[in-house]
Design a protein around this motif. Structure first.
Motif, mmCIF file in Angstrom:
data_model
loop_
_atom_site.group_PDB
_atom_site.id
_atom_site.type_symbol
_atom_site.label_atom_id
_atom_site.label_comp_id
_atom_site.label_asym_id
_atom_site.label_seq_id
_atom_site.Cartn_x
_atom_site.Cartn_y
_atom_site.Cartn_z
ATOM 1 N N LEU A 131 -4.698 4.678 -19.254
ATOM 2 C CA LEU A 131 -5.450 4.715 -20.598
ATOM 3 C C LEU A 131 -5.585 6.185 -21.106
ATOM 4 C CD1 LEU A 131 -6.761 2.906 -22.902
ATOM 5 C CD2 LEU A 131 -9.050 3.496 -21.790
ATOM 6 N N VAL A 132 -4.982 6.345 -22.362
ATOM 7 C CA VAL A 132 -5.236 7.828 -22.882
ATOM 8 C C VAL A 132 -6.361 7.656 -23.896
ATOM 9 C CG1 VAL A 132 -2.678 8.411 -22.885
ATOM 10 C CG2 VAL A 132 -3.565 7.018 -25.000
ATOM 11 N N VAL A 133 -7.152 8.724 -24.046
ATOM 12 C CA VAL A 133 -8.532 9.001 -24.684
ATOM 13 C C VAL A 133 -8.581 9.824 -25.639
ATOM 14 C CG1 VAL A 133 -9.416 7.440 -22.744
ATOM 15 C CG2 VAL A 133 -9.409 9.958 -22.768
ATOM 16 N N ASP A 134 -9.566 9.851 -26.382
ATOM 17 C CA ASP A 134 -9.901 11.233 -27.113
ATOM 18 C C ASP A 134 -11.211 11.945 -26.817
ATOM 19 O OD1 ASP A 134 -7.783 10.179 -29.124
ATOM 20 O OD2 ASP A 134 -9.254 8.799 -29.917
ATOM 21 N N ALA A 135 -10.858 13.099 -26.588
ATOM 22 C CA ALA A 135 -12.033 14.056 -26.260
ATOM 23 C C ALA A 135 -12.350 15.130 -27.241
ATOM 24 C CB ALA A 135 -11.643 14.694 -24.659
ATOM 25 N N ASP A 179 -5.212 27.612 -26.864
ATOM 26 C CA ASP A 179 -4.007 28.061 -26.129
ATOM 27 C C ASP A 179 -3.349 27.229 -25.020
ATOM 28 O OD1 ASP A 179 -3.983 30.060 -27.897
ATOM 29 O OD2 ASP A 179 -5.008 31.590 -26.530
ATOM 30 N N HIS A 180 -4.142 26.602 -24.354
ATOM 31 C CA HIS A 180 -3.920 25.878 -23.263
ATOM 32 C C HIS A 180 -4.083 24.302 -23.517
ATOM 33 C CE1 HIS A 180 -3.125 29.899 -21.544
ATOM 34 N NE2 HIS A 180 -4.511 29.931 -21.622
ATOM 35 N N ARG A 181 -4.412 24.010 -24.712
ATOM 36 C CA ARG A 181 -4.444 22.538 -24.757
ATOM 37 C C ARG A 181 -3.735 21.527 -24.268
ATOM 38 N NH1 ARG A 181 -5.797 19.666 -29.012
ATOM 39 N NH2 ARG A 181 -6.979 21.381 -30.305
ATOM 40 N N GLU A 182 -2.235 22.083 -24.278
ATOM 41 C CA GLU A 182 -1.210 21.166 -23.646
ATOM 42 C C GLU A 182 -1.322 20.646 -22.294
ATOM 43 O OE1 GLU A 182 3.675 20.551 -23.300
ATOM 44 O OE2 GLU A 182 2.694 22.637 -24.204
ATOM 45 N N ILE A 183 -1.987 21.634 -21.441
ATOM 46 C CA ILE A 183 -2.225 21.509 -20.105
ATOM 47 C C ILE A 183 -3.381 20.262 -20.009
ATOM 48 C CG2 ILE A 183 -2.841 22.397 -17.792
ATOM 49 C CD1 ILE A 183 -1.805 24.951 -18.583
ATOM 50 N N ILE A 184 -4.453 20.587 -20.585
ATOM 51 C CA ILE A 184 -5.496 19.765 -20.574
ATOM 52 C C ILE A 184 -5.123 18.255 -21.333
ATOM 53 C CG2 ILE A 184 -7.833 19.333 -21.430
ATOM 54 C CD1 ILE A 184 -8.264 22.338 -21.834
ATOM 55 N N ASN A 185 -4.487 18.252 -22.094
ATOM 56 C CA ASN A 185 -4.029 16.994 -22.469
ATOM 57 C C ASN A 185 -3.024 16.239 -21.647
ATOM 58 O OD1 ASN A 185 -4.990 17.282 -25.355
ATOM 59 N ND2 ASN A 185 -3.002 17.818 -26.205
ATOM 60 N N ASN A 186 -2.421 16.683 -20.869
ATOM 61 C CA ASN A 186 -1.420 16.244 -19.834
ATOM 62 C C ASN A 186 -2.110 15.700 -18.610
ATOM 63 O OD1 ASN A 186 1.037 16.197 -21.069
ATOM 64 N ND2 ASN A 186 1.533 18.515 -20.507
ATOM 65 N N LEU A 229 -5.025 12.796 -22.436
ATOM 66 C CA LEU A 229 -5.799 12.470 -23.782
ATOM 67 C C LEU A 229 -4.593 12.319 -24.796
ATOM 68 C CD1 LEU A 229 -7.899 15.876 -23.482
ATOM 69 C CD2 LEU A 229 -8.549 13.458 -22.969
ATOM 70 N N GLN A 230 -5.072 11.481 -25.883
ATOM 71 C CA GLN A 230 -4.457 11.423 -27.004
ATOM 72 C C GLN A 230 -4.723 12.538 -27.968
ATOM 73 O OE1 GLN A 230 -2.442 8.461 -27.750
ATOM 74 N NE2 GLN A 230 -1.672 9.854 -29.337
ATOM 75 N N THR A 231 -6.013 12.734 -28.266
ATOM 76 C CA THR A 231 -6.297 13.864 -28.995
ATOM 77 C C THR A 231 -7.495 14.634 -28.184
ATOM 78 O OG1 THR A 231 -8.180 12.890 -30.204
ATOM 79 C CG2 THR A 231 -5.929 12.661 -31.085
ATOM 80 N N LEU A 232 -7.494 16.018 -28.586
ATOM 81 C CA LEU A 232 -8.402 17.161 -28.057
ATOM 82 C C LEU A 232 -8.997 17.794 -29.221
ATOM 83 C CD1 LEU A 232 -10.113 18.410 -26.016
ATOM 84 C CD2 LEU A 232 -8.176 20.019 -25.441
#
Length: 512
Positions: free
Chosen positions: A379-383, A398-405, A409-412
């Motif tokens: 399940l992808v979520v929003d944070a 700068d590193h949101r892509e790592i956190i999303n993966n 996450l759907q959105t951060l």
């Protein structure tokens, strides 16, 4: 140092001891008794006649010197002594002796004595006193007790490398090893983790050229700089630990790095680079990797870390590392002949480690919320992350892509501190507030009812166990292991109730 005082106390207050033994094998005592006059003759060479009465009927002593006299000669007698052989010149004195504390005086002290007397030098400079292996309860193993762990059976069942690493991991100085099959099985999982991590990595290194030239580590991506810095730190820790005979600390450092940094974080983070993902969140799909500069650099760092990690692991788990070594591109000969890694100051990167700690802290916080809320991994979520420091907010961006993966996450959303988002579960990392939206995901009323029911059931069982443990008749008549089992069950239930209540509090606070 633990046994140094014991050793020197024995040496400084030495007393006469019985040197003769009535056994079949040993150095014969060089003493003869004259059968005519009874005189005792001690001589290096066998006497032909009694010096007192000139009698020729002499009987040599049938007792032999105790075993430790023979063992005391071992450091030099095995290498050609009395002759000054090249072998003796090379390896006497040696550097370190490894032994158990129970023969510290019987063997170690005697070797010191004989070495100083015959060779005019001590046989070694350092003595490492290893632990004694006991059973899981700390009792000495005994066939009569039936608590002996057969090492051959253990190696057959769990593998020699897993057994070796277990003994190393628990070999703390001054402490005996409490060994159990459960512990060995746990480290077998570690060996399997290594094997699977390398199997995954090697499929991406087919055709890789080990001669790839890395121009400047400062231009690498964050995760590649981070893993190089962590590897460099582990190399330094390992060398210090081995130099100080702190083998358990060396094993712990390797375990932490391989499992919790290389496998859990590095490999997972670089998967999108190795495969290239077409999108984030729910629409991710794998495609063939693009031969970008980042891709090539990541392959090289992956290869570099695999190579150095195998060398670091080899003294502890020689068989699996030897097998994997021959599968790694560009290797030849046995890993035993490969140079052990050394620290490289250029790879030390505090900035990258701090940035990755931030990324991992946020990711772990979101994962913890997902776990506490029983949200499925798919399940992808929003944070939302609220942070008062603009510089840190920019690092997160700068590193949101790592956190999303990594956090699915759907959105951060990254913002300064403010009102908590509605219907959200929250946690804190450092001075950051982390929120995960539960809107449309959880039926708050139904979940509150379920948790309340489970808490009531757990409370009732806790009251029953507490009543049982307050019964003196039960405490005195029941076997100790039964009483201990009830204590442990009550502790588990108390912890379960605490977590259920914590979960209920989060759900109640979120239902606003």
């Amino acid at each position: 140092d633990t046994w140094a005082n014991t050793f020197f106390d024995w040496m400084n207050n030495i007393r006469d001891w019985c040197i003769s033994r009535q056994i079949w094998w040993g150095h014969r005592i060089p003493a003869w008794t004259c059968d005519t006059c009874g005189k005792l003759i001690v001589s290096i060479e066998a006497p032909s006649a009694c010096p007192a009465c000139n009698g020729t009927s002499l009987t040599q002593e049938t007792d032999v010197l105790d075993t430790w006299f023979s063992s005391a000669l071992w450091p030099f007698s095995t290498m050609g002594w009395l002759d000054e052989t090249p072998l003796l010149k090379t390896f006497y004195p040696t550097s370190v002796l490894i032994t158990g504390f129970d023969i510290l005086f019987f063997w170690v002290a005697r070797m010191m004595m004989m070495g100083l007397h015959f060779m005019k030098d001590v046989p070694f400079r350092e003595v490492y006193i290893h632990a004694l292996v006991r059973d899981a309860e700390g009792k000495k193993m005994s066939k009569s007790k039936g608590n002996v762990i057969d090492p051959l059976q253990v190696m057959e069942r769990f593998g020699t490398d897993a057994f070796r690493f277990t003994l190393t991991a628990f070999a703390a100085q001054g402490r005996d090893i409490k060994l159990s099959e459960e512990r060995i099985e746990g480290y077998r999982h570690f060996i399997n983790k290594i094997w699977n991590a390398f199997r995954f990595s090697l499929q991406h290194l087919k055709g890789f050229d080990p001669d790839y030239s890395l121009k400047d580590v400062r231009h690498l991506s964050l995760v590649n700089r981070w893993i190089l810095s962590r590897l460099n730190s582990v190399v330094g820790t390992l060398i210090r630990a081995l130099d100080e005979y702190k083998f358990n600390e060396a094993a712990s450092a390797l375990y932490q790095f391989v499992w919790h940094e290389f496998c859990d974080w590095y490999l997972e983070i670089i998967k999108p680079i190795l495969y290239r993902t077409s999108a984030s969140g729910a629409d991710r799909k794998l495609e063939e990797p693009k031969k970008s500069e980042d891709y090539e650099a990541t392959l090289f760092i992956l290869y570099f870390v695999l190579d150095k990690t195998l060398r670091l692991l080899h003294p502890f788990i020689p068989f699996v590392t030897e097998e994997l070594w021959h599968k790694l591109p560009g290797t030849s000969g046995s890993i035993m002949r490969a140079q052990f890694p050394a620290s490289n100051p250029q790879h030390h990167d505090t900035e990258a480690e701090a940035a990755m700690n931030l990324v991992m802290g946020i990711t772990s916080g979101i994962r913890n919320i997902r776990g506490e809320m029983n949200l499925p991994p798919s399940l992808v979520v929003d944070a939302t992350v609220q942070c008062p420091d603009s510089r840190v907010r920019q690092q997160i961006e700068d590193h949101r892509e790592i956190i999303n993966n990594m956090a699915r996450l759907q959105t951060l959303n990254v913002m300064p501190p403010g009102e908590p988002p509605p219907s959200s579960a929250t946690t804190v990392y450092d001075n950051l507030a982390i929120f995960v939206s539960l809107k449309g995901i959880i039926d708050f009323k139904a979940e509150q009812a379920r948790l309340s029911k489970e808490i009531a059931k757990t409370t009732k069982e806790l009251e029953r166990l507490s009543k049982k443990l307050s019964n003196q008749d039960f405490l005195h008549k029941a076997p100790a292991d039964v009483v201990e089992g009830v204590h442990e069950k009550r502790e588990r239930l108390a912890e379960k109730k605490r977590k259920l209540q914590q979960h209920l509090d989060v759900i109640s606070a979120s239902d606003q």
